[in-house]
Design a protein around this motif. Sequence first.
Motif, PDB file in Angstrom:
ATOM      1  N   PHE A  38       0.915  -1.291  -0.034  1.00 29.70           N
ATOM      2  CA  PHE A  38      -0.080  -0.064  -0.135  1.00 29.70           C
ATOM      3  C   PHE A  38       0.802   1.089  -0.013  1.00 29.70           C
ATOM      4  O   PHE A  38       1.877   1.212   0.516  1.00 29.70           O
ATOM      5  CB  PHE A  38      -0.970   0.002   1.170  1.00 29.70           C
ATOM      6  CG  PHE A  38      -0.393  -0.197   2.437  1.00 29.70           C
ATOM      7  CD1 PHE A  38      -0.036   0.634   3.270  1.00 29.70           C
ATOM      8  CD2 PHE A  38      -0.164  -1.857   2.764  1.00 29.70           C
ATOM      9  CE1 PHE A  38       0.371   0.602   4.693  1.00 29.70           C
ATOM     10  CE2 PHE A  38       0.383  -1.925   4.335  1.00 29.70           C
ATOM     11  CZ  PHE A  38       0.799  -0.754   5.056  1.00 29.70           C
ATOM     12  N   VAL A  39       0.189   2.181  -0.559  1.00 31.45           N
ATOM     13  CA  VAL A  39       1.115   3.543  -0.780  1.00 31.45           C
ATOM     14  C   VAL A  39       0.700   4.806   0.089  1.00 31.45           C
ATOM     15  O   VAL A  39      -0.687   4.679   0.445  1.00 31.45           O
ATOM     16  CB  VAL A  39       0.940   4.170  -2.291  1.00 31.45           C
ATOM     17  CG1 VAL A  39       1.360   5.511  -2.253  1.00 31.45           C
ATOM     18  CG2 VAL A  39       1.205   3.312  -3.224  1.00 31.45           C
ATOM     19  N   ARG A  40       1.530   5.051   0.759  1.00 30.36           N
ATOM     20  CA  ARG A  40       1.367   6.297   1.643  1.00 30.36           C
ATOM     21  C   ARG A  40       2.228   7.444   1.405  1.00 30.36           C
ATOM     22  O   ARG A  40       3.505   7.340   1.531  1.00 30.36           O
ATOM     23  CB  ARG A  40       1.478   5.847   3.254  1.00 30.36           C
ATOM     24  CG  ARG A  40       0.317   5.312   3.967  1.00 30.36           C
ATOM     25  CD  ARG A  40       0.296   5.493   5.547  1.00 30.36           C
ATOM     26  NE  ARG A  40      -0.871   4.748   6.168  1.00 30.36           N
ATOM     27  CZ  ARG A  40      -0.419   3.529   6.671  1.00 30.36           C
ATOM     28  NH1 ARG A  40       0.661   3.192   6.778  1.00 30.36           N
ATOM     29  NH2 ARG A  40      -1.565   2.831   7.391  1.00 30.36           N
ATOM     30  N   GLN A  52       9.164  -0.454   4.478  1.00 25.85           N
ATOM     31  CA  GLN A  52       8.576   0.874   3.459  1.00 25.85           C
ATOM     32  C   GLN A  52       9.810   1.006   2.506  1.00 25.85           C
ATOM     33  O   GLN A  52      10.841   1.272   3.285  1.00 25.85           O
ATOM     34  CB  GLN A  52       8.139   1.939   4.567  1.00 25.85           C
ATOM     35  CG  GLN A  52       6.848   1.816   5.011  1.00 25.85           C
ATOM     36  CD  GLN A  52       6.791   3.139   6.181  1.00 25.85           C
ATOM     37  OE1 GLN A  52       7.159   3.989   6.202  1.00 25.85           O
ATOM     38  NE2 GLN A  52       5.664   2.729   7.116  1.00 25.85           N
ATOM     39  N   HIS A  61      12.116   2.217   6.261  1.00 29.07           N
ATOM     40  CA  HIS A  61      11.675   2.116   7.503  1.00 29.07           C
ATOM     41  C   HIS A  61      11.341   0.591   7.642  1.00 29.07           C
ATOM     42  O   HIS A  61      10.647   0.032   6.907  1.00 29.07           O
ATOM     43  CB  HIS A  61      10.366   2.851   7.808  1.00 29.07           C
ATOM     44  CG  HIS A  61       9.953   2.777   9.411  1.00 29.07           C
ATOM     45  ND1 HIS A  61      10.559   3.076  10.448  1.00 29.07           N
ATOM     46  CD2 HIS A  61       8.630   2.449   9.798  1.00 29.07           C
ATOM     47  CE1 HIS A  61       9.773   2.801  11.463  1.00 29.07           C
ATOM     48  NE2 HIS A  61       8.447   2.378  10.863  1.00 29.07           N
ATOM     49  N   PRO A  66      11.811  -0.289  14.941  1.00 31.34           N
ATOM     50  CA  PRO A  66      11.714   1.285  14.816  1.00 31.34           C
ATOM     51  C   PRO A  66      12.680   2.017  14.907  1.00 31.34           C
ATOM     52  O   PRO A  66      12.963   3.105  14.083  1.00 31.34           O
ATOM     53  CB  PRO A  66      10.590   1.338  15.679  1.00 31.34           C
ATOM     54  CG  PRO A  66      10.517   0.355  16.815  1.00 31.34           C
ATOM     55  CD  PRO A  66      11.139  -0.722  16.085  1.00 31.34           C
ATOM     56  N   ASN A  67      13.669   1.508  15.629  1.00 26.89           N
ATOM     57  CA  ASN A  67      14.954   2.753  15.705  1.00 26.89           C
ATOM     58  C   ASN A  67      16.167   2.324  14.966  1.00 26.89           C
ATOM     59  O   ASN A  67      17.144   2.933  14.835  1.00 26.89           O
ATOM     60  CB  ASN A  67      15.632   2.433  17.123  1.00 26.89           C
ATOM     61  CG  ASN A  67      14.696   3.068  18.309  1.00 26.89           C
ATOM     62  OD1 ASN A  67      13.781   3.931  18.062  1.00 26.89           O
ATOM     63  ND2 ASN A  67      14.305   2.083  19.378  1.00 26.89           N
TER      64      ASN A  67
ATOM     65  N   GLU B 203      -4.187   2.092   3.510  1.00 27.27           N
ATOM     66  CA  GLU B 203      -3.910   3.550   3.392  1.00 27.27           C
ATOM     67  C   GLU B 203      -5.088   4.306   3.994  1.00 27.27           C
ATOM     68  O   GLU B 203      -4.906   5.559   3.942  1.00 27.27           O
ATOM     69  CB  GLU B 203      -3.515   3.789   2.037  1.00 27.27           C
ATOM     70  CG  GLU B 203      -4.626   3.304   0.736  1.00 27.27           C
ATOM     71  CD  GLU B 203      -4.074   1.821   0.413  1.00 27.27           C
ATOM     72  OE1 GLU B 203      -3.932   0.824   1.237  1.00 27.27           O
ATOM     73  OE2 GLU B 203      -3.892   1.791  -0.964  1.00 27.27           O
ATOM     74  N   ALA B 205      -6.074   4.172   6.896  1.00 30.14           N
ATOM     75  CA  ALA B 205      -5.941   4.309   8.334  1.00 30.14           C
ATOM     76  C   ALA B 205      -4.572   5.289   8.291  1.00 30.14           C
ATOM     77  O   ALA B 205      -3.858   5.230   7.543  1.00 30.14           O
ATOM     78  CB  ALA B 205      -5.551   2.859   8.914  1.00 30.14           C
ATOM     79  N   PRO B 206      -4.500   6.119   9.265  1.00 27.66           N
ATOM     80  CA  PRO B 206      -3.320   6.855   9.564  1.00 27.66           C
ATOM     81  C   PRO B 206      -2.163   6.046   9.648  1.00 27.66           C
ATOM     82  O   PRO B 206      -2.333   5.007  10.407  1.00 27.66           O
ATOM     83  CB  PRO B 206      -3.814   7.786  10.522  1.00 27.66           C
ATOM     84  CG  PRO B 206      -4.944   7.091  11.303  1.00 27.66           C
ATOM     85  CD  PRO B 206      -5.496   6.366  10.371  1.00 27.66           C
ATOM     86  N   ALA B 207      -1.140   6.570   9.359  1.00 29.08           N
ATOM     87  CA  ALA B 207       0.174   5.776   9.645  1.00 29.08           C
ATOM     88  C   ALA B 207       0.487   5.590  10.971  1.00 29.08           C
ATOM     89  O   ALA B 207       0.405   6.499  11.685  1.00 29.08           O
ATOM     90  CB  ALA B 207       1.365   6.215   8.775  1.00 29.08           C
ATOM     91  N   PRO B 208       1.070   4.479  11.615  1.00 31.19           N
ATOM     92  CA  PRO B 208       1.113   4.290  12.913  1.00 31.19           C
ATOM     93  C   PRO B 208       2.567   5.245  13.219  1.00 31.19           C
ATOM     94  O   PRO B 208       3.561   5.476  12.435  1.00 31.19           O
ATOM     95  CB  PRO B 208       1.746   3.069  13.013  1.00 31.19           C
ATOM     96  CG  PRO B 208       1.582   2.338  11.931  1.00 31.19           C
ATOM     97  CD  PRO B 208       1.234   3.394  10.757  1.00 31.19           C
ATOM     98  N   ARG B 210       5.941   6.797  14.109  1.00 27.23           N
ATOM     99  CA  ARG B 210       7.352   6.247  14.442  1.00 27.23           C
ATOM    100  C   ARG B 210       8.140   6.769  15.900  1.00 27.23           C
ATOM    101  O   ARG B 210       7.959   7.811  15.907  1.00 27.23           O
ATOM    102  CB  ARG B 210       8.101   6.646  13.282  1.00 27.23           C
ATOM    103  CG  ARG B 210       7.777   6.025  11.922  1.00 27.23           C
ATOM    104  CD  ARG B 210       8.785   6.199  10.711  1.00 27.23           C
ATOM    105  NE  ARG B 210       8.215   6.028   9.336  1.00 27.23           N
ATOM    106  CZ  ARG B 210       8.950   6.080   8.468  1.00 27.23           C
ATOM    107  NH1 ARG B 210      10.025   6.357   8.669  1.00 27.23           N
ATOM    108  NH2 ARG B 210       8.425   5.589   7.279  1.00 27.23           N
ATOM    109  N   SER B 211       8.526   5.651  16.531  1.00 27.47           N
ATOM    110  CA  SER B 211       9.014   6.145  17.716  1.00 27.47           C
ATOM    111  C   SER B 211      10.524   6.577  17.744  1.00 27.47           C
ATOM    112  O   SER B 211      11.208   6.554  18.638  1.00 27.47           O
ATOM    113  CB  SER B 211       8.775   5.012  18.820  1.00 27.47           C
ATOM    114  OG  SER B 211       9.603   3.634  18.129  1.00 27.47           O
ATOM    115  N   ARG B 212      10.900   6.542  16.455  1.00 28.98           N
ATOM    116  CA  ARG B 212      12.508   7.020  16.243  1.00 28.98           C
ATOM    117  C   ARG B 212      12.712   8.369  16.815  1.00 28.98           C
ATOM    118  O   ARG B 212      12.199   9.157  16.826  1.00 28.98           O
ATOM    119  CB  ARG B 212      12.931   7.039  14.647  1.00 28.98           C
ATOM    120  CG  ARG B 212      14.195   6.816  14.521  1.00 28.98           C
ATOM    121  CD  ARG B 212      14.619   6.755  12.957  1.00 28.98           C
ATOM    122  NE  ARG B 212      13.964   5.696  12.159  1.00 28.98           N
ATOM    123  CZ  ARG B 212      14.011   5.831  10.773  1.00 28.98           C
ATOM    124  NH1 ARG B 212      14.322   6.821  10.400  1.00 28.98           N
ATOM    125  NH2 ARG B 212      13.576   4.634  10.287  1.00 28.98           N
TER     126      ARG B 212
END
Lengths: 183, 212
Positions: A38-40, A52, A61, A66-67, B203, B205-208, B210-212
């Motif tokens: 899916f595209v965001r 991603q 990503h 996540p880090n 798409e 739903a809002p993107a989760p 990022r905790s970076r």
Amino acid sequence: MPGRIDGQDIAIWRGASGQVHAWGDRCPHRGMRLSHGFVRGETLACIYHGWQYDADGGCDHIPAHPNLVPPKTICATTYSCAESDDVIWVALRPTDEKCPSLAGLRGVRSLTIDAAAEQVASHFGQAVNAILRLGTADNITLALQPMDADHCTAHALSDARADRTDVSRWLEHQRRVIEGQPA
Amino acid sequence: MILYDYVLSASCYKVRLMAALLGVRLEVKAVNFHPARDHKSAEMLRLNPQGTLPVLVDGDLVLTQSANMLRHLARQNAPQWLGEASGQIDPWLDFAGELNASLGMARLHDVLGFDADIVQVRRDGIRQLRKMEAHLAEQRFAGMGFLAGVAPTIADIACFPNTALAPDGGVSLDPYPSIRLWMRAIRSVPGFVEMPGIHRLHELAPAPERSR
């Protein structure tokens, strides 16, 4: 969306800005088809684990880490891709060729045909080429996408004034003849 | 309203999806269709002598055909889902039955090991997909995104599950761009619910974060 060119599976996607991209249809992580993704914004995310990829194909990503800044070696296979007169063209190898002009024509529909591109071209009495101008009253023109030895997709265009339902039904009939089914 | 349900059944999903889109709460009773074959148990046969799923019970009314369940849910809650003329809807409800016998059977063959002439059911399914693709293209030329008009109806809900699950039965949906657009439109309807093999549109739903 998925596509197939000369035996290669392709994922074609459009970013929010309108830019089109053609990539190999495999996520470098687990091989899932990226066309299921899916595209965001300007990124394509794989449906399987959410990896991603940026517009240049690089992984940007990994949700499970996540880090982590993903190494540059993780990237999708990218092909050159251009949009011209409402048709998207993909080149598997680098090329200087320009997209054929289809100005003045309007897209009708895309039909997958159970026959090689050469067979479709010869049915219309032509040599195989990227586009076949059929010389009908409606100027029906096919952009031919060779998929593999037994399949191709004909992206059909016609005069903007043509009745697209008529063109569509005529194409269905031609397909039945090409595939050798009872008309 | 009680739905006797099997989570992997395309026909059961039609009813769960229709109810979700209409905001109707169903009391879902899971029946072990595979491998236990509980839909053929004495208790289920008393309810539905045909021994099929789904079964929808609304008070004294017992429905055993999914098309009738869609009609019943729409009639009671949102008649616009019945379309403007039943003449445009009924042929597609019959068509949904044909899809169940072709693509649906191919999937049961591949996923649950059912006995079927797999070459023939896939061939039938592809012929029907081509028919639906041509119809949806013509609908699009006329400015309509669904099988029977500009808005979704029970015809779309009836045809959607076995179409979307075709790849489970070894039939690719890659050759059908109009069908894929139509499936996107159905999955975009507010209240859409998924089933195993049919995912929602991420798409939307809002993107989760990022905790970076």
